[in-house]
Write an enzyme that holds these catalytic residues in place. Structure first.
Site, short mmCIF file in Angstrom:
data_model
loop_
_atom_site.label_atom_id
_atom_site.label_comp_id
_atom_site.label_asym_id
_atom_site.label_seq_id
_atom_site.Cartn_x
_atom_site.Cartn_y
_atom_site.Cartn_z
N ARG A 24 0.70 -1.19 0.20
CA ARG A 24 0.12 0.06 -0.08
C ARG A 24 0.84 1.27 0.04
O ARG A 24 1.99 1.32 0.54
CB ARG A 24 -1.07 0.09 1.29
CG ARG A 24 -2.05 -0.98 1.22
CD ARG A 24 -3.05 -0.59 -0.03
NE ARG A 24 -4.18 -1.37 -0.27
CZ ARG A 24 -4.15 -2.44 -0.99
NH1 ARG A 24 -3.32 -2.72 -2.18
NH2 ARG A 24 -5.11 -3.08 -1.12
N HIS A 52 0.25 0.34 -10.42
CA HIS A 52 -0.66 -0.86 -9.88
C HIS A 52 -1.14 -1.94 -10.51
O HIS A 52 -2.19 -2.08 -10.68
CB HIS A 52 -1.67 0.27 -9.29
CG HIS A 52 -2.52 -0.51 -8.11
ND1 HIS A 52 -2.92 0.16 -6.91
CD2 HIS A 52 -2.45 -1.68 -7.66
CE1 HIS A 52 -3.55 -0.78 -5.81
NE2 HIS A 52 -3.16 -1.97 -6.32
#
Length: 306
Positions: free
Chosen positions: A221, A269
């Site tokens: 994250r 991502h």
């Protein structure tokens, strides 16, 4: 079994056939009376008007099955009283293993050194994997899978988690032993979830514990690392490189300094994604368990946040 597909409309064409194939007994719906649903299949971005989903009218729902591995965007919803299950998708796990393995090997072998510019650079020989220390922060499903793959290649692997639960072949550390895990990490792989305890975990003080020239691979994250502290450490030469797949703001703004820093590799991502064909059977199993009153898989601990 009536199930609400509580996910953005763009995902319907991919997920509806996969879910119906994996669980033919369900009646999968895109809308309807909340009190009439036995379960929800949820993904962030729903509702699409930007409001927060109110779970309180879903009085009959026995489970909310997330389509994402991360649940930080739903677990704090105070209206959510139904059991929440995160997605543990074998396809996502395999994707994460391949991503981490690929970038670890690039850092280990120094592949960035061999620019195709006519210069014969044979003055540095990389060590064998058995001489390279890799630390993994976060030893859940993904961390254990990545560790197993690295061990198979001969790397020396240290794992860190709050519990320190044993993983065969991995030197496991827990809790207060984080500095020890960092001090070993010639290559550091971050796979922690986003929780109040993990935000800015890698601040300036902890980044300074890494060996000089270390590489960081963050596919957990974006909140785990203090961006300013990371850039400062890279620019000083204390750290060698950072491969970043997750960010505080996504998409990463075009003017963010990560894009132009030669010591940073930005990937958008893409380390791992939930794949409908491999994840739908997992969701189907939990839907069946919910209707049978059986123990649910991958049940989220609300206090821990994952």
């Amino acid at each position: 079994m009536r199930v609400l597909f509580a996910a953005p409309a763009r995902q319907w064409d991919e997920w509806a056939p996969a879910l119906r194939n994996a669980c033919p007994e369900i009646e999968l719906c895109r809308d309807g009376d909340p009190a009439g649903f036995d379960a929800l299949v949820y993904a962030p971005g729903y509702p699409e008007d930007g409001t927060v989903l109110d779970f309180s009218p879903f009085t009959r729902a026995r489970v909310v099955q997330s389509l994402w591995a991360g649940v930080e965007r739903i677990v704090t919803n105070t209206t959510l009283t139904q059991p929440l299950c995160r997605m543990v998708d074998p396809g996502l796990t395999r994707g994460m293993v391949e991503y981490c393995l690929g970038w670890t090997m690039r850092a280990h072998l120094g592949m960035h050194v061999y620019r195709q510019d006519g210069v014969w650079r044979n003055d540095v020989m990389p060590p064998l994997a058995s001489s390279r220390n890799v630390s993994i922060l976060g030893m859940g499903e993904l961390g254990r899978a990545v560790a197993t793959a690295l061990l198979a290649l001969g790397f020396r692997v240290t794992g860190w988690s709050q519990s320190g639960r044993e993983v065969p072949g991995v030197d496991m550390l827990a809790g207060d032993a984080l500095p020890k895990a960092l001090s070993r990490a010639e290559i550091l792989i971050c796979l922690l979830p986003d929780t109040p305890d993990t935000r800015n975990l890698l601040d300036a003080e902890r980044l300074a514990l890494l060996p000089k020239g270390a590489t960081i691979i963050n596919s957990g994250r974006g909140t785990l690392i203090d961006d300013t502290a990371l850039l400062a450490a890279l620019n000083r030469g204390d750290l060698g490189h950072a491969v970043l797949d997750v960010f505080r703001t996504e998409p990463l703004p075009a003017d963010h300094p990560f894009w132009t820093n030669r010591h940073v590799t930005v990937t958008p991502h893409v380390a791992a994604d939930t794949r409908a064909e491999t994840a739908a059977p997992v969701a189907a199993e939990n839907l069946r368990r919910a209707m049978q009153g059986a123990p649910l898989l991958h049940l989220v601990d609300r206090k821990r946040g994952y």
